[in-house]
Design a protein around this motif. Structure first.
Motif, PDB file in Angstrom:
ATOM      1  N   SER A 128       0.609  -1.299   0.028  1.00  0.00           N
ATOM      2  CA  SER A 128       0.081  -0.129  -0.054  1.00  0.00           C
ATOM      3  C   SER A 128       0.876   1.269   0.006  1.00  0.00           C
ATOM      4  O   SER A 128       0.500   2.333  -0.628  1.00  0.00           O
ATOM      5  CB  SER A 128      -0.870   0.008   1.092  1.00  0.00           C
ATOM      6  OG  SER A 128      -1.826  -1.039   0.971  1.00  0.00           O
ATOM      7  N   SER A 161      -8.726   3.418   4.438  1.00  0.00           N
ATOM      8  CA  SER A 161      -8.577   2.428   3.323  1.00  0.00           C
ATOM      9  C   SER A 161     -10.101   1.922   2.588  1.00  0.00           C
ATOM     10  O   SER A 161     -10.199   2.134   1.408  1.00  0.00           O
ATOM     11  CB  SER A 161      -7.707   1.354   3.234  1.00  0.00           C
ATOM     12  OG  SER A 161      -6.480   1.620   3.666  1.00  0.00           O
ATOM     13  N   PRO A 193      -9.553  -4.226   0.336  1.00  0.00           N
ATOM     14  CA  PRO A 193      -9.557  -3.584   1.825  1.00  0.00           C
ATOM     15  C   PRO A 193     -10.432  -4.305   2.695  1.00  0.00           C
ATOM     16  O   PRO A 193     -10.093  -4.406   3.896  1.00  0.00           O
ATOM     17  CB  PRO A 193      -9.871  -2.156   1.633  1.00  0.00           C
ATOM     18  CG  PRO A 193      -9.628  -1.871   0.062  1.00  0.00           C
ATOM     19  CD  PRO A 193      -9.750  -3.093  -0.673  1.00  0.00           C
TER      20      PRO A 193
END
Length: 146
Positions: free
Chosen positions: A23, A97, A122
């Motif tokens: 990420s 997220s 996510p």
């Protein structure tokens, strides 16, 4: 200030660490692309030709990308330092997220298939990692430093 001896990062903690690192790379890539756009005169001219609402959304996206990149970088450093606040902030980071993926699903002009795929990862990560961070003894023994 001395660090408390703690367990090393290993076992199932490698999965959340890998998710965080991937990420971080993705977020930093997005920020670099935004900056590249800001440095290209032709694209700035196109951006200035847009309506005020579109420009506001573009700049808001840039600010959110920079903020999320900074938060992800800070969380990555705290993860490696095995700070005690990592489990709480990792859960908050996962929730952010999910919210950003929901925003993309609801408001972005992308296909539903792509938006669902961006939302699925996510959600899956949160469903697996949050209970692990809440209940695992390894997490409690690893993240002990102030």
């Amino acid at each position: 200030m001395t660090a408390t001896p703690a367990e090393r990062i290993g076992g199932w903690l490698l999965a959340p660490l890998a998710w965080l690192l991937v990420s971080l790379l993705g977020t930093l890539f997005v920020v670099v692309r935004f900056i590249t756009v800001l440095l290209t005169p032709e694209i700035i001219a196109v951006l200035n030709a847009q309506s005020d609402g579109d420009k506001t959304l573009w700049y808001a996206s840039f600010i959110f990308a920079v903020a999320m990149g900074g938060y992800t970088l800070w969380l990555t450093v705290a993860f490696f330092k095995r700070r005690g606040l990592v489990p709480k902030h990792y859960i908050i980071w996962l929730l952010i997220s999910i919210l950003l993926a929901l925003k993309a699903f609801a408001f972005s002009p992308v296909s539903d298939t792509l938006a669902l795929r961006q939302l699925l990862f996510p959600l899956l990560a949160a469903a697996l990692i949050v209970p692990y961070f809440k209940r695992s003894q390894r997490v409690k023994k690893t993240f002990v430093n102030p």
